[in-house]
Design an enzyme around this catalytic site. Structure first.
Site, PDB file in Angstrom:
ATOM      1  N   THR A 176      -0.472 -10.800 -11.920  1.00  0.00           N
ATOM      2  CA  THR A 176       0.074 -10.842 -13.269  1.00  0.00           C
ATOM      3  C   THR A 176      -0.801 -11.730 -14.148  1.00  0.00           C
ATOM      4  O   THR A 176      -1.293 -12.766 -13.688  1.00  0.00           O
ATOM      5  CB  THR A 176       1.509 -11.408 -13.247  1.00  0.00           C
ATOM      6  OG1 THR A 176       2.336 -10.554 -12.455  1.00  0.00           O
ATOM      7  CG2 THR A 176       2.092 -11.516 -14.638  1.00  0.00           C
ATOM      8  N   GLY A 177      -0.984 -11.324 -15.412  1.00  0.00           N
ATOM      9  CA  GLY A 177      -1.717 -12.178 -16.337  1.00  0.00           C
ATOM     10  C   GLY A 177      -2.794 -11.438 -17.098  1.00  0.00           C
ATOM     11  O   GLY A 177      -3.068 -10.259 -16.849  1.00  0.00           O
ATOM     12  N   SER A 178      -3.441 -12.142 -18.016  1.00  0.00           N
ATOM     13  CA  SER A 178      -4.405 -11.509 -18.920  1.00  0.00           C
ATOM     14  C   SER A 178      -5.665 -11.029 -18.200  1.00  0.00           C
ATOM     15  O   SER A 178      -6.227  -9.989 -18.559  1.00  0.00           O
ATOM     16  CB  SER A 178      -4.780 -12.475 -20.048  1.00  0.00           C
ATOM     17  OG  SER A 178      -5.305 -13.692 -19.530  1.00  0.00           O
TER      18      SER A 178
ATOM     19  N   ASP B 217      -5.466 -11.333  -8.073  1.00  0.00           N
ATOM     20  CA  ASP B 217      -4.609 -12.082  -8.980  1.00  0.00           C
ATOM     21  C   ASP B 217      -5.432 -13.128  -9.713  1.00  0.00           C
ATOM     22  O   ASP B 217      -6.517 -13.511  -9.259  1.00  0.00           O
ATOM     23  CB  ASP B 217      -3.492 -12.777  -8.179  1.00  0.00           C
ATOM     24  CG  ASP B 217      -2.215 -12.974  -8.980  1.00  0.00           C
ATOM     25  OD1 ASP B 217      -2.271 -12.862 -10.231  1.00  0.00           O
ATOM     26  OD2 ASP B 217      -1.172 -13.233  -8.365  1.00  0.00           O
TER      27      ASP B 217
ATOM     28  N   ALA C 254      -5.561 -17.062 -11.854  1.00  0.00           N
ATOM     29  CA  ALA C 254      -5.132 -18.435 -11.577  1.00  0.00           C
ATOM     30  C   ALA C 254      -5.319 -19.260 -12.838  1.00  0.00           C
ATOM     31  O   ALA C 254      -6.138 -18.936 -13.702  1.00  0.00           O
ATOM     32  CB  ALA C 254      -5.929 -19.037 -10.419  1.00  0.00           C
ATOM     33  N   ASP C 255      -4.553 -20.334 -12.917  1.00  0.00           N
ATOM     34  CA  ASP C 255      -4.662 -21.246 -14.054  1.00  0.00           C
ATOM     35  C   ASP C 255      -5.637 -22.386 -13.758  1.00  0.00           C
ATOM     36  O   ASP C 255      -6.264 -22.926 -14.669  1.00  0.00           O
ATOM     37  CB  ASP C 255      -3.284 -21.803 -14.408  1.00  0.00           C
ATOM     38  CG  ASP C 255      -2.319 -20.687 -14.809  1.00  0.00           C
ATOM     39  OD1 ASP C 255      -2.598 -20.003 -15.801  1.00  0.00           O
ATOM     40  OD2 ASP C 255      -1.305 -20.492 -14.116  1.00  0.00           O
TER      41      ASP C 255
ATOM     42  N   GLY D 158       1.215 -19.642 -12.220  1.00  0.00           N
ATOM     43  CA  GLY D 158       2.569 -19.648 -12.745  1.00  0.00           C
ATOM     44  C   GLY D 158       2.658 -19.791 -14.241  1.00  0.00           C
ATOM     45  O   GLY D 158       3.752 -19.954 -14.785  1.00  0.00           O
TER      46      GLY D 158
ATOM     47  N   GLU E 264       4.201 -13.604  -6.874  1.00  0.00           N
ATOM     48  CA  GLU E 264       2.753 -13.662  -6.651  1.00  0.00           C
ATOM     49  C   GLU E 264       2.441 -14.311  -5.308  1.00  0.00           C
ATOM     50  O   GLU E 264       1.585 -13.833  -4.558  1.00  0.00           O
ATOM     51  CB  GLU E 264       2.080 -14.438  -7.781  1.00  0.00           C
ATOM     52  CG  GLU E 264       2.031 -13.688  -9.092  1.00  0.00           C
ATOM     53  CD  GLU E 264       1.468 -14.515 -10.228  1.00  0.00           C
ATOM     54  OE1 GLU E 264       0.888 -13.932 -11.152  1.00  0.00           O
ATOM     55  OE2 GLU E 264       1.617 -15.758 -10.203  1.00  0.00           O
TER      56      GLU E 264
END
Length: 224
Positions: free
Chosen positions: A25-27, A80, A82-83, A94, A102
């Protein structure tokens, strides 16, 4: 955004015909899913995706990727974002409040590939708060226990609705700041040991490799 596109497209090349794919999930993962959908159509590969959120579920359907569940299939490869990523490939995830699913999907994959741009690479985790998914009725006691172990929790508020962010699982998210995270392995276990915590955004020892978009190219980091 260009670096995110480049690294997302590169990750799509790793998927093989017949793979069951964990869809993050995410940009950045958005570009991966869109490109994988193109491969399904143009290269006529047969894959199935296991989404980690409603966001990735709807994007997979829109992109022509058949979806399935962990109850039906094992995962060959998960991709996936990551930040934050540290030198040992430990992660904070998250930012999109999807870290519980995830972690289940990414941790179940034979191969877990992380895709980020170079801004996400850090010397030590903790520049951003650690997201912690919490059962709503337990929020006050969870906050108190997090403070006891040195964290500063803040309830994540929604931007386009009144009130707190609600996860796909119907829970709240506490963003927990720490002065430093010296041992992410121990902190991950400690946070998850608090009654009322569903899951936290520290992902230690799960990533097999990290694709990093930098200067228009992709660099691969592998766990030693």
């Amino acid at each position: 955004m260009e670096l995110k596109r480049i690294v997302g497209y590169e990750a799509a090349k790793l998927v093989k015909d017949g793979d069951i794919v964990g869809l993050g999930t995410g940009s950045t993962t958005h570009y991966f899913i869109k490109k994988l959908g193109e491969r399904v159509k143009k290269d006529e590969i047969e894959v199935m995706g296991i989404p980690t959120s409603y966001q990735s579920f709807f994007l997979a359907k829109e992109s022509g990727i058949p979806v399935t569940t962990l109850n039906e299939h094992d995962i060959d490869i998960a991709v996936d974002g990551a930040d934050e990523v540290d030198p040992d490939l430990n992660l904070i995830k998250g930012g999109g409040a999807a870290h519980t699913m995830e972690k289940i999907v990414d941790g179940s994959a034979v191969r877990f590939v992380v895709i980020v741009d170079s801004s996400k690479i850090v010397d030590q985790l903790g520049s951003m708060p650690v997201p912690v998914e919490v059962i709503p009725d337990a929020m006050r006691v969870v906050q108190r226990n997090i403070e006891i172990i040195g964290g500063a929790p803040a309830l994540r508020m929604a931007e386009r609705k009144d009130g707190p962010v609600i996860t796909d699982n119907g829970n709240f998210v506490l963003d927990v700041a720490f002065e430093e995270i010296g041992n992410p392995w121990d902190l991950e276990v400690e946070l998850n040991s608090i009654p009322g915590v569903v899951e936290n955004g520290l992902f230690t020892g799960l990533a097999d490799e990290v694709l990093v978009g930098k200067d228009g190219k992709v660099e691969t980091l592998k766990r030693i």
